[in-house]
Scaffold this motif. Structure first.
Motif, mmCIF file in Angstrom:
data_model
loop_
_atom_site.group_PDB
_atom_site.id
_atom_site.type_symbol
_atom_site.label_atom_id
_atom_site.label_comp_id
_atom_site.label_asym_id
_atom_site.label_seq_id
_atom_site.Cartn_x
_atom_site.Cartn_y
_atom_site.Cartn_z
ATOM 1 N N VAL A 127 0.751 -1.153 0.108
ATOM 2 C CA VAL A 127 -0.237 -0.045 -0.026
ATOM 3 C C VAL A 127 0.746 1.234 -0.112
ATOM 4 O O VAL A 127 1.619 1.579 0.843
ATOM 5 C CB VAL A 127 -0.791 0.080 1.227
ATOM 6 C CG1 VAL A 127 -1.769 1.455 1.163
ATOM 7 C CG2 VAL A 127 -1.526 -1.248 1.239
ATOM 8 N N VAL A 151 -3.416 6.774 -3.026
ATOM 9 C CA VAL A 151 -3.099 5.543 -2.151
ATOM 10 C C VAL A 151 -3.572 4.228 -3.009
ATOM 11 O O VAL A 151 -4.613 4.403 -3.222
ATOM 12 C CB VAL A 151 -3.574 5.659 -1.029
ATOM 13 C CG1 VAL A 151 -3.112 4.450 -0.167
ATOM 14 C CG2 VAL A 151 -2.938 6.734 -0.102
ATOM 15 N N TRP A 165 -7.206 3.440 -2.009
ATOM 16 C CA TRP A 165 -6.925 2.737 -0.961
ATOM 17 C C TRP A 165 -8.076 1.729 -0.773
ATOM 18 O O TRP A 165 -7.964 0.593 -1.332
ATOM 19 C CB TRP A 165 -6.945 3.742 0.683
ATOM 20 C CG TRP A 165 -6.027 3.077 1.564
ATOM 21 C CD1 TRP A 165 -5.890 1.450 1.621
ATOM 22 C CD2 TRP A 165 -5.456 3.595 2.642
ATOM 23 N NE1 TRP A 165 -5.374 1.525 2.909
ATOM 24 C CE2 TRP A 165 -5.009 2.636 3.461
ATOM 25 C CE3 TRP A 165 -5.440 5.038 3.165
ATOM 26 C CZ2 TRP A 165 -4.352 2.868 4.608
ATOM 27 C CZ3 TRP A 165 -4.947 5.347 4.323
ATOM 28 C CH2 TRP A 165 -4.189 4.362 5.087
#
Length: 232
Positions: A127, A151, A165
């Motif tokens: 990540v 992200v 993300w």
């Protein structure tokens, strides 16, 4: 192979709490209906008291998305999107036994859970902030490039296995009927996430062992211990 968050992510989000599981011997024949209904009942009871946007787990991700420069009501974390759909339709579509099970547990905990087919991951998965050249495959089969600094979950080949993300996974590593080994990741930003992620990981591990008779490898991740090693 290993899964980790970059140092920059830990620095920017010191409140992050994460758990990971690896299991092999997964197939699409398991009957998870009873478990899905049980976890769904937990979510229904909670939604009867308040809408998902009022849950502290969801509010924490909304703040996190704002800090990433994203409008939280435009881009929702996966657990908020699931809860919202579940509240409106009183059910989620059945996709795959493992995905259905993890989606139901995500509903019950209000925490995003990502499930990746490890056969589609090249090298390590991290990540991190995107550079902008990475390739993301949509579920419709189209290729996109993440925005620079976004992200993402990125492997060593520059494939983005999730964008924004916890917003959306890639179609490339989505679980399907031929999936045999999986990496499961749960992440939270709210106060009390330490205990909640620990309970969530234990719940997923127990459910996997019950439905597939596997022994998952598990780990709790932190800035001090950020890496999860798994076969690959």
């Amino acid at each position: 192979m290993q899964f980790s968050h970059s140092d920059a992510i830990w620095q920017a989000f010191p409140e992050l709490r994460a758990g990971a599981l690896y299991a092999e011997g997964i197939d699409a024949s398991a009957d998870v209906g009873e478990a899905v209904a049980s976890f769904g009942a937990i979510a229904k009871a909670r939604l009867a008291e308040a809408q998902e946007g009022e849950f502290p787990e969801i509010q924490a991700w909304r703040r996190g998305f704002s800090r990433m420069g994203l409008k939280p009501t435009q881009y929702r974390c996966a657990s908020e999107a699931l809860l919202r759909r579940f509240r409106q339709e009183q059910a989620l579509p059945r996709l795959n036994p493992l995905v259905d099970l993890c989606n139901a547990i995500s509903l019950a905990f209000a925490v995003p859970i990502a499930v990746f087919d490890t056969a589609k991951i090249v090298g390590d998965l991290e990540v991190r902030r995107a550079m902008g050249q990475e390739i993301y495959l949509t579920f419709g089969g189209e290729s996109e490039h993440p925005e620079p600094d976004e992200v993402i979950f990125a492997d060593d080949e520059g494939r983005a296995h999730a964008r924004r993300w916890t917003n959306r996974q890639s179609g490339l590593s989505a679980v399907c009927e031929t999936t045999g080994s999986v990496l499961i990741v749960a992440e939270a930003l709210h106060a009390g996430a330490d205990e909640d992620i620990g309970r969530l990981v234990a719940t997923v591990a127990d459910a996997l062992a019950h439905h597939w008779q596997v022994v998952p490898k598990t780990a709790m991740l932190s800035r001090e211990s950020p890496r999860f090693e798994f076969p690959g």
